[in-house]
Design a protein around this motif. Sequence first.
Motif, PDB file in Angstrom:
ATOM      1  N   GLY A 131       0.784  -1.223   0.000  1.00 29.56           N
ATOM      2  CA  GLY A 131       0.000   0.000   0.000  1.00 29.56           C
ATOM      3  C   GLY A 131       0.819   1.278   0.000  1.00 29.56           C
ATOM      4  N   ALA A 132       2.116   1.172   0.257  1.00 27.88           N
ATOM      5  CA  ALA A 132       2.978   2.348   0.172  1.00 27.88           C
ATOM      6  C   ALA A 132       3.220   2.696  -1.292  1.00 27.88           C
ATOM      7  CB  ALA A 132       4.303   2.079   0.886  1.00 27.88           C
ATOM      8  N   ARG A 133       3.775   3.886  -1.522  1.00 30.98           N
ATOM      9  CA  ARG A 133       4.030   4.335  -2.890  1.00 30.98           C
ATOM     10  C   ARG A 133       5.503   4.691  -3.053  1.00 30.98           C
ATOM     11  NH1 ARG A 133      -0.332   4.679  -5.994  1.00 30.98           N
ATOM     12  NH2 ARG A 133      -2.360   4.529  -4.946  1.00 30.98           N
ATOM     13  N   PRO A 358      19.479   8.778   4.430  1.00 26.21           N
ATOM     14  CA  PRO A 358      18.598   7.785   3.828  1.00 26.21           C
ATOM     15  C   PRO A 358      17.879   8.454   2.670  1.00 26.21           C
ATOM     16  CG  PRO A 358      17.574   8.687   5.781  1.00 26.21           C
ATOM     17  CD  PRO A 358      18.934   9.319   5.682  1.00 26.21           C
ATOM     18  N   ASP A 359      17.925   7.849   1.514  1.00 28.72           N
ATOM     19  CA  ASP A 359      17.459   8.531   0.311  1.00 28.72           C
ATOM     20  C   ASP A 359      16.167   7.907  -0.197  1.00 28.72           C
ATOM     21  OD1 ASP A 359      17.632  10.451  -1.623  1.00 28.72           O
ATOM     22  OD2 ASP A 359      19.243   9.506  -2.756  1.00 28.72           O
ATOM     23  N   HIS A 360      15.283   8.754  -0.704  1.00 28.94           N
ATOM     24  CA  HIS A 360      14.088   8.327  -1.440  1.00 28.94           C
ATOM     25  C   HIS A 360      13.246   7.311  -0.672  1.00 28.94           C
ATOM     26  CE1 HIS A 360      15.988   9.537  -5.572  1.00 28.94           C
ATOM     27  NE2 HIS A 360      16.066  10.482  -4.655  1.00 28.94           N
ATOM     28  N   GLY A 361      12.727   7.722   0.458  1.00 24.26           N
ATOM     29  CA  GLY A 361      11.843   6.851   1.215  1.00 24.26           C
ATOM     30  C   GLY A 361      10.478   6.715   0.558  1.00 24.26           C
ATOM     31  N   HIS A 362       9.752   5.690   0.947  1.00 20.05           N
ATOM     32  CA  HIS A 362       8.408   5.468   0.425  1.00 20.05           C
ATOM     33  C   HIS A 362       7.417   6.445   1.061  1.00 20.05           C
ATOM     34  CE1 HIS A 362       9.429   0.991  -0.575  1.00 20.05           C
ATOM     35  NE2 HIS A 362       9.946   1.848  -1.437  1.00 20.05           N
ATOM     36  N   GLN A 363       6.389   6.799   0.311  1.00 23.12           N
ATOM     37  CA  GLN A 363       5.271   7.525   0.887  1.00 23.12           C
ATOM     38  C   GLN A 363       4.375   6.484   1.548  1.00 23.12           C
ATOM     39  OE1 GLN A 363       2.984   9.825  -1.892  1.00 23.12           O
ATOM     40  NE2 GLN A 363       1.978  11.031  -0.298  1.00 23.12           N
ATOM     41  N   MET A 364       4.144   6.622   2.854  1.00 25.56           N
ATOM     42  CA  MET A 364       3.491   5.554   3.597  1.00 25.56           C
ATOM     43  C   MET A 364       2.780   6.124   4.814  1.00 25.56           C
ATOM     44  SD  MET A 364       7.009   3.892   5.154  1.00 25.56           S
ATOM     45  CE  MET A 364       6.189   2.575   6.035  1.00 25.56           C
ATOM     46  N   LEU A 365       1.930   5.300   5.416  1.00 22.04           N
ATOM     47  CA  LEU A 365       1.202   5.656   6.627  1.00 22.04           C
ATOM     48  C   LEU A 365       0.505   7.012   6.451  1.00 22.04           C
ATOM     49  CD1 LEU A 365       3.836   4.434   9.277  1.00 22.04           C
ATOM     50  CD2 LEU A 365       1.878   3.193   8.365  1.00 22.04           C
ATOM     51  N   ASP A 366       0.634   7.898   7.418  1.00 20.01           N
ATOM     52  CA  ASP A 366      -0.079   9.172   7.366  1.00 20.01           C
ATOM     53  C   ASP A 366       0.400  10.070   6.225  1.00 20.01           C
ATOM     54  OD1 ASP A 366      -2.061  10.922   8.579  1.00 20.01           O
ATOM     55  OD2 ASP A 366      -0.372  12.170   9.204  1.00 20.01           O
ATOM     56  N   PRO A 374       8.090  14.204  -3.728  1.00 26.67           N
ATOM     57  CA  PRO A 374       8.279  12.813  -4.142  1.00 26.67           C
ATOM     58  C   PRO A 374       9.642  12.268  -3.713  1.00 26.67           C
ATOM     59  CG  PRO A 374       7.297  14.070  -5.919  1.00 26.67           C
ATOM     60  CD  PRO A 374       7.675  15.067  -4.851  1.00 26.67           C
ATOM     61  N   GLY A 375       9.602  11.163  -2.974  1.00 31.10           N
ATOM     62  CA  GLY A 375      10.829  10.547  -2.494  1.00 31.10           C
ATOM     63  C   GLY A 375      11.328  11.102  -1.177  1.00 31.10           C
ATOM     64  N   TYR A 376      10.717  12.199  -0.703  1.00 31.18           N
ATOM     65  CA  TYR A 376      11.260  12.887   0.473  1.00 31.18           C
ATOM     66  C   TYR A 376      10.223  13.101   1.564  1.00 31.18           C
ATOM     67  CZ  TYR A 376      15.531  13.534  -2.132  1.00 31.18           C
ATOM     68  OH  TYR A 376      16.693  13.291  -2.826  1.00 31.18           O
ATOM     69  N   SER A 377       9.266  12.189   1.675  1.00 29.64           N
ATOM     70  CA  SER A 377       8.327  12.257   2.795  1.00 29.64           C
ATOM     71  C   SER A 377       9.056  11.912   4.088  1.00 29.64           C
ATOM     72  CB  SER A 377       7.162  11.289   2.558  1.00 29.64           C
ATOM     73  OG  SER A 377       7.637   9.964   2.404  1.00 29.64           O
ATOM     74  N   ALA A 378       8.463  12.305   5.217  1.00 30.61           N
ATOM     75  CA  ALA A 378       9.147  12.138   6.501  1.00 30.61           C
ATOM     76  C   ALA A 378       9.176  10.689   6.952  1.00 30.61           C
ATOM     77  CB  ALA A 378       8.470  13.005   7.565  1.00 30.61           C
ATOM     78  N   ILE A 379       8.023  10.014   6.896  1.00 25.45           N
ATOM     79  CA  ILE A 379       7.921   8.700   7.538  1.00 25.45           C
ATOM     80  C   ILE A 379       8.732   7.649   6.792  1.00 25.45           C
ATOM     81  CG2 ILE A 379       6.335   6.880   8.264  1.00 25.45           C
ATOM     82  CD1 ILE A 379       4.191   9.070   8.602  1.00 25.45           C
TER      83      ILE A 379
END
Length: 402
Positions: A131-133, A358-366, A374-379
Amino acid sequence: MTAPADRNLMVQTMRWFGPSDPVSLADIRQAGCEGVVTALHHIPNGEVWTVAEIARRKAEIEAHGMVWSVVESLPIHEDIKTQGPLLDQCLENYRISIENLAACGITTVTYNFMPLLDWTRTDLNYALPDGARALRFEAVAVAAFDIFHIQRPNAAADYAPELVERARARYEAMSEAERVQLERTIIKGLPGSEESFGVPEFRAALTTYDGIGHAELKDHMVHFLKAVCPTADAAGVKLVVHPDDPPFPIFGLPRVVSTEADLADLFERVPNESNGLCFCAGSFSIRPDNDLTAMIERFGGRIYFTHLRNTRRENDATGNAIDFHESPHLDGSIDMFSVITALRRASIRHDRRIPMRPDHGHQMLDDLHKRTNPGYSAIGRLRGLAELRGLEMGIARAMAAA
């Protein structure tokens, strides 16, 4: 003699895009970071970064209990890459900016030498099974955009016939809205990119590279480094080049920082101490012929900054037919255990702490319900940092006990 486990651990950082970034400095501090990676994004490419502007940004960061660890990036003007009419002025401005950063105590400066576009993806919302992006690069989408959307002259000759036919079918099946979305994703500028274009402007910009192939662009890069490295050497600044992303030619534009051979040639031709490397594991990993741990062993003395992200190659293709997406930091085509072990050995060998983000995390949770870069969400980045932090600590303790 084995170094204590707490020595030479990487400096944990996150990238921050300035006051408009939805991830705040307070968020980054709460993630456990001691450093921030950022730039003066409001200053146009080629202009001088003044002491006043640098000091203002540095004070913002320090007010939150962190340090400005790395500049990412001090952009290279296109006239430096093409040796255009503003070459000499842009080189002088770059030298002045290096001196001004050093005067403010900031001595690690990232740049890249990718023509026109920075990092390139074709999908910013690739749905993962959980479900993450994630961010994704699909070769057929690039070919469709190149051949049929911007209609670059002779573009089809750069692709295998089978890929051209797949691209034709893809483009014909796309709605106008899908074509516009692909255009925005590829050439409108991703976070940290230094340029954005419309289609007419991009077509025109491509012509500025007519006659510039791999050899010519490498010569221009060497010219740049020979012009600015003496200044960086004198100021105690390390210039760290970010590899090409993806690490192969795209839209007919050459790439010159994609392989181990590229790096070896660059460091041989410009041996200055200031000529360093940002080791982006994710970028190098796209090419299956890049042996990441061997590259760290060989060039560890040149690594002053690292991006730790993982990718999943989706096919066994080579050249410009590779598909990939950004995978979890510890689960992809990269053996992150081996990469961090090699970086730890390099840190001990050269007695330095390497800043890491840490580079390019997934968009996930809240964050799925928030505005994010894009690629730089906190969670997603927090998850990656936590995983990498734990892996490094385990490696360090095991090495100390050995």
